[in-house]
Enzyme design. Structure first.
Site, short mmCIF file in Angstrom:
data_model
loop_
_atom_site.label_atom_id
_atom_site.label_comp_id
_atom_site.label_asym_id
_atom_site.label_seq_id
_atom_site.Cartn_x
_atom_site.Cartn_y
_atom_site.Cartn_z
CE LYS A 108 -3.92 -2.27 2.25
NZ LYS A 108 -3.28 -3.56 2.57
NE ARG A 109 6.28 0.66 1.07
CZ ARG A 109 6.10 -0.04 2.18
NH1 ARG A 109 4.96 0.00 2.82
NH2 ARG A 109 7.09 -0.78 2.67
#
Length: 288
Positions: A108-109
């Site tokens: 989830k960057r």
């Protein structure tokens, strides 16, 4: 490998969407999450340390890798062990590649500029020790902030899954804003534009919770038009069934990669029990 040979290998790799479609057609639409929570490690009789993490992760790969279309390690649960945990993640991702099992790094960057480019380099560059087949991304600094990852994924034949419509209660306060032109709808539209002309299945996927209920219809979102692989967490322990998925996703159901973690992992550490749990989960997923 010589530089020219590496370049040739990159050119030969089919796009992630095509590879995922082939895996789903061959094995079914199941993604198994590799979520080494402390409680699960303890239930498996393993220590909450890097050695336990490695045993847990490689056992899941060896047990269900041939049944699942993809495996999804939860990066945070490796990060909590520091550098030793990240070394285990590197080993797991390399083992997935060696076994021919697609990997989704659930990281989830999301960031801007050179920082986003660095995240892309870490997860999507050939030769990176953390290279996965795909990575989850957060678009809430603006979809275009993800451009370095989108471009590198296309260049290397990898993919991304962008958070679109999540099922956590807090998500609606951001994602539902705008009604028929909601934030979620705009993210889906942006993914659709990335997938235009991709053929069988695009490589810019979306994360849409399996338990979002009527939210897709309420917000007027047409997922089928996005030609996007849909990573749908929430199967099993979080309450969603295969029939729920078919009702929720409708015409887009054929593109859904249903994710189950705890419901399968709790059957370990016995390999046969893990395989049986994965088989039961697959049997509960209607074919498109």
């Amino acid at each position: 490998m010589p530089e020219q040979s590496t370049a040739n290998a990159v050119r030969r790799r089919a796009p992630f969407g095509a590879r995922l479609r082939a895996a789903m057609d061959a094995r079914g639409p199941l993604c198994v999450g590799i979520d080494p929570h402390p409680a699960l490690l303890a239930a498996w009789g393993l220590n909450d340390d890097a050695a336990g993490l490695e045993r847990f992760s490689l056992t899941v790969l060896e047990s269900v890798g041939e049944q699942a279309a993809a495996l999804k390690p939860q990066v945070a649960l490796f990060e909590r062990h520091g550098s030793a945990g990240m070394a285990v993640l590197e080993k797991l991702l390399a083992a997935c590649t060696a076994a021919g099992v697609l990997s989704i790094a659930d990281a989830k960057r999301g960031d801007i500029g050179s920082t986003m480019a660095a995240y892309a380099d870490a997860w999507l560059r050939d030769g990176s020790p953390l290279a996965a087949d795909s990575v989850t991304l957060s678009p809430y600094l603006g979809f275009e902030s993800l451009r370095p990852a989108l471009d590198l994924a296309e260049e290397t034949g990898r993919g991304v899954f962008v958070l679109g419509l999540t099922s956590n209660p807090e998500g609606a306060s951001v994602q539902h804003v705008g009604t028929d032109r909601s934030v979620a709808a705009r993210i889906v539209d942006s993914a659709a534009a990335e997938n235009a002309g991709a053929g069988t299945l695009g490589s810019t996927g979306l994360v849409v919770g399996a338990t979002v209920g009527t939210a897709l219809a309420d917000l007027g979102i047409d997922l089928a038009a996005a030609n996007a692989p849909i990573l749908a967490p929430g199967l099993g322990a979080q309450g969603a069934t295969g029939e729920d998925l078919r009702r929720t996703f409708g015409a887009a159901y054929a593109n859904v990669l249903a994710t189950s973690s705890r419901d399968i992992l709790k059957a370990g550490p016995d390999t046969a029990s893990l395989q049986a749990a994965a088989a039961r989960t697959l049997e509960g997923l209607p074919r498109a």
